[in-house]
Design a protein around this motif. Structure first.
Motif, PDB file in Angstrom:
ATOM      1  N   ILE A 326     -30.089 105.605 -17.519  1.00  0.00           N
ATOM      2  CA  ILE A 326     -28.769 106.199 -17.696  1.00  0.00           C
ATOM      3  C   ILE A 326     -28.973 107.632 -18.178  1.00  0.00           C
ATOM      4  O   ILE A 326     -29.517 107.866 -19.257  1.00  0.00           O
ATOM      5  CB  ILE A 326     -27.925 105.397 -18.708  1.00  0.00           C
ATOM      6  N   VAL A 327     -28.566 108.586 -17.355  1.00  0.00           N
ATOM      7  CA  VAL A 327     -28.746 110.008 -17.666  1.00  0.00           C
ATOM      8  C   VAL A 327     -27.440 110.557 -18.234  1.00  0.00           C
ATOM      9  O   VAL A 327     -26.376 110.419 -17.622  1.00  0.00           O
ATOM     10  CB  VAL A 327     -29.139 110.792 -16.399  1.00  0.00           C
ATOM     11  N   ILE A 328     -27.516 111.167 -19.390  1.00  0.00           N
ATOM     12  CA  ILE A 328     -26.330 111.777 -20.003  1.00  0.00           C
ATOM     13  C   ILE A 328     -26.215 113.223 -19.532  1.00  0.00           C
ATOM     14  O   ILE A 328     -27.080 114.049 -19.790  1.00  0.00           O
ATOM     15  CB  ILE A 328     -26.396 111.706 -21.535  1.00  0.00           C
ATOM     16  N   PHE A 335     -18.189 105.472 -22.032  1.00  0.00           N
ATOM     17  CA  PHE A 335     -18.804 104.151 -22.127  1.00  0.00           C
ATOM     18  C   PHE A 335     -20.327 104.266 -22.143  1.00  0.00           C
ATOM     19  O   PHE A 335     -21.007 103.675 -22.987  1.00  0.00           O
ATOM     20  CB  PHE A 335     -18.346 103.284 -20.951  1.00  0.00           C
ATOM     21  N   ALA A 336     -20.866 105.061 -21.196  1.00  0.00           N
ATOM     22  CA  ALA A 336     -22.320 105.235 -21.124  1.00  0.00           C
ATOM     23  C   ALA A 336     -22.847 105.973 -22.346  1.00  0.00           C
ATOM     24  O   ALA A 336     -23.904 105.623 -22.887  1.00  0.00           O
ATOM     25  CB  ALA A 336     -22.690 105.995 -19.854  1.00  0.00           C
ATOM     26  N   LEU A 337     -22.126 106.985 -22.799  1.00  0.00           N
ATOM     27  CA  LEU A 337     -22.553 107.713 -23.991  1.00  0.00           C
ATOM     28  C   LEU A 337     -22.590 106.786 -25.198  1.00  0.00           C
ATOM     29  O   LEU A 337     -23.549 106.806 -25.987  1.00  0.00           O
ATOM     30  CB  LEU A 337     -21.614 108.894 -24.258  1.00  0.00           C
ATOM     31  N   LYS A 340     -25.641 104.609 -24.938  1.00  0.00           N
ATOM     32  CA  LYS A 340     -26.858 105.371 -25.217  1.00  0.00           C
ATOM     33  C   LYS A 340     -27.009 105.632 -26.714  1.00  0.00           C
ATOM     34  O   LYS A 340     -28.101 105.477 -27.278  1.00  0.00           O
ATOM     35  CB  LYS A 340     -26.833 106.691 -24.438  1.00  0.00           C
ATOM     36  N   LEU A 341     -25.908 105.989 -27.365  1.00  0.00           N
ATOM     37  CA  LEU A 341     -25.964 106.225 -28.805  1.00  0.00           C
ATOM     38  C   LEU A 341     -26.306 104.942 -29.564  1.00  0.00           C
ATOM     39  O   LEU A 341     -27.047 104.971 -30.552  1.00  0.00           O
ATOM     40  CB  LEU A 341     -24.633 106.804 -29.295  1.00  0.00           C
ATOM     41  N   GLU A 342     -25.785 103.807 -29.102  1.00  0.00           N
ATOM     42  CA  GLU A 342     -26.126 102.533 -29.730  1.00  0.00           C
ATOM     43  C   GLU A 342     -27.621 102.266 -29.633  1.00  0.00           C
ATOM     44  O   GLU A 342     -28.246 101.779 -30.585  1.00  0.00           O
ATOM     45  CB  GLU A 342     -25.347 101.390 -29.072  1.00  0.00           C
ATOM     46  N   GLU A 343     -28.221 102.583 -28.470  1.00  0.00           N
ATOM     47  CA  GLU A 343     -29.665 102.413 -28.307  1.00  0.00           C
ATOM     48  C   GLU A 343     -30.433 103.256 -29.326  1.00  0.00           C
ATOM     49  O   GLU A 343     -31.518 102.868 -29.776  1.00  0.00           O
ATOM     50  CB  GLU A 343     -30.096 102.826 -26.895  1.00  0.00           C
ATOM     51  N   LEU A 344     -29.861 104.395 -29.687  1.00  0.00           N
ATOM     52  CA  LEU A 344     -30.511 105.294 -30.644  1.00  0.00           C
ATOM     53  C   LEU A 344     -30.146 104.980 -32.089  1.00  0.00           C
ATOM     54  O   LEU A 344     -30.602 105.658 -33.012  1.00  0.00           O
ATOM     55  CB  LEU A 344     -30.139 106.746 -30.323  1.00  0.00           C
ATOM     56  N   GLY A 345     -29.293 103.963 -32.293  1.00  0.00           N
ATOM     57  CA  GLY A 345     -28.941 103.531 -33.653  1.00  0.00           C
ATOM     58  C   GLY A 345     -27.639 104.071 -34.193  1.00  0.00           C
ATOM     59  O   GLY A 345     -27.345 103.935 -35.381  1.00  0.00           O
ATOM     60  N   LEU A 375     -29.409 114.376 -28.366  1.00  0.00           N
ATOM     61  CA  LEU A 375     -28.373 113.541 -28.980  1.00  0.00           C
ATOM     62  C   LEU A 375     -28.645 113.315 -30.460  1.00  0.00           C
ATOM     63  O   LEU A 375     -27.730 113.374 -31.294  1.00  0.00           O
ATOM     64  CB  LEU A 375     -28.280 112.194 -28.250  1.00  0.00           C
ATOM     65  N   MET A 376     -29.899 113.069 -30.798  1.00  0.00           N
ATOM     66  CA  MET A 376     -30.237 112.838 -32.213  1.00  0.00           C
ATOM     67  C   MET A 376     -30.036 114.108 -33.039  1.00  0.00           C
ATOM     68  O   MET A 376     -29.549 114.040 -34.182  1.00  0.00           O
ATOM     69  CB  MET A 376     -31.680 112.337 -32.331  1.00  0.00           C
ATOM     70  N   ASN A 377     -30.371 115.257 -32.464  1.00  0.00           N
ATOM     71  CA  ASN A 377     -30.130 116.522 -33.173  1.00  0.00           C
ATOM     72  C   ASN A 377     -28.637 116.750 -33.372  1.00  0.00           C
ATOM     73  O   ASN A 377     -28.195 117.215 -34.438  1.00  0.00           O
ATOM     74  CB  ASN A 377     -30.732 117.692 -32.386  1.00  0.00           C
TER      75      ASN A 377
END
Length: 397
Positions: A326-328, A335-337, A340-345, A375-377
């Motif tokens: 899944i490319v942001i 929904f995808a964002l 993806k954020l859930e995958e990163l915590g 995204l983390m930054n």
């Protein structure tokens, strides 16, 4: 008719002839071992007369590989034939693959030979090869631009001389699928001793039709496809092994054929070739390209995350990948964002997700793709509720 399709891989021979794709002996041996693991029926190891290095490489591959047949290519000249025969002396399953051009344009401008002389040369070559090995393939170079009547004559003669495979190359990628289908059917129906040999096809991709032509040939009687990993080869390349195989695997409802390929080794084989040659795969390449299982559009992402079958006709796992991607980017949806954020915590409520989504789309406009680090930054400098939200209130779309 047997529905098994023999996969003849010529990555090490025709593929290596691509500018910038040359490989040394250790690299070729490494790739040959991977091709054996992939389940390739025939590995064309090289053109022994071309150089001492090619001769020694074919010899070493023949000594090492036990499951796949090892083919050595040669013209119908005696010196070529002797070199090919010698190079395969230690091979467990040797095949001599000899060829001569059959189109009038090649006869006149390259060979300067008559049709009668070409036929005689082909028969003599096959007879000599047959006196050393049982498995003999004969190719009529530029067959798709040759007179079908002459092809019938020469193929009939070489089968009588001992050829077990006859190859009908679209050497310059000239044929259209329906033309090539008609040619294969004509040969299949009119060569009187065709039941003693396998029809093979070797298609080039100059018009982007190599895979289509190969599949149309199979529907009309061919039972061997000559192809390469990543579709590499002279000029625009050869029929792509991964595309041919996965078309057969994926569309069994329409094509009742089988291959011996272990499809889970397709992606590792592609990556090994790219690593050895230093030539990456185009991102949108079917099956093995970086984007083959990647999704950026929001509607597609939402569908794939709900059920991959919505936008994927085969699983990434089936070709040796662990997952889709899944490319942001600026086309992504909330929904995808959120996923993806859930995958990163990061578990955001609807309000926070909307706010972050706006920031992400602005960032995507500036740099096209937003990766995990971005995204983390972004999250490190963004205020959001630390409480894990109720799933029912998280936005989709």
């Amino acid at each position: 008719m047997d529905n098994h399709i023999t996969i003849f891989d010529t990555t090490l021979r025709d593929g290596e002839q691509s500018p910038g794709y040359s490989m040394n002996k250790p690299e070729k041996l490494r790739l040959a071992l991977q091709l054996e693991k992939l389940g390739v029926d025939v590995i064309e190891a090289g053109f022994p007369i071309a150089s001492d290095g090619d001769y020694e490489t074919v010899k070493e591959i023949g000594k090492t590989i036990k499951k796949s047949t090892i083919a050595a290519l040669c013209r119908t000249r005696q010196v070529d034939l002797e070199s090919a025969v010698s190079s395969l002396e230690h091979a467990a399953k040797p095949r001599i693959h000899t060829f001569i051009a059959t189109s009038d344009i090649h006869l006149q401008h390259k060979l300067q030979m008559s049709r009668e002389e070409v036929l005689e040369s082909a028969v003599n070559a096959v007879e000599f090869a047959k006196s050393h090995y049982d498995d003999i393939e004969f190719s009529a170079e530029d067959a798709s631009r040759s007179d079908p009547e002459f092809l019938i004559d020469i193929f009939t003669a070489v089968i009588e001389a001992g050829a077990t495979t006859i190859n009908v190359p679209d050497t310059v990628g000239y044929a259209l699928p329906w033309e090539y289908a008609d040619l294969i059917k004509t040969l299949h129906d009119n060569i009187p001793n065709i039941d003693q040999a396998t029809i093979s096809v070797h298609c080039h991709n100059d018009l982007g039709l190599a895979v289509a032509n190969s599949l149309m040939a199979v529907r009309n009687g061919a039972r061997q496809i000559e192809c390469t990993v990543n579709g590499i080869g002279e000029r625009a390349g050869n029929a792509s092994l991964e595309e041919v195989v996965m078309a057969i695997e994926t569309r069994k409802n329409n094509m009742d054929y089988t291959t011996g390929i272990n499809t889970k080794e397709i992606y590792p084989s592609s990556q090994m070739l790219a690593q050895i040659t230093g030539k990456g795969v185009q991102p949108n390449k079917a099956i093995v390209g970086e984007n083959a299982f990647a999704h950026e559009a929001g509607i597609h992402q939402h569908g794939v995350l709900k059920n991959p079958l919505t936008y994927e006709i085969m699983t990434p796992d089936s070709v040796g990948l662990t997952s889709n991607k899944i490319v942001i980017g600026k086309h992504s949806g909330r929904f995808a964002l959120g996923k993806k954020l859930e995958e990163l915590g990061y578990h955001l409520n609807k309000e926070d997700l909307n706010r972050v989504y706006t920031m992400v789309t602005k960032l995507a406009d500036e740099q096209k793709v937003v990766n995990d680090e971005d995204l983390m930054n972004l999250m490190a400098t963004t205020k959001y509720s630390k409480e894990k939200p109720d799933k029912s209130v998280v936005a989709g779309g």
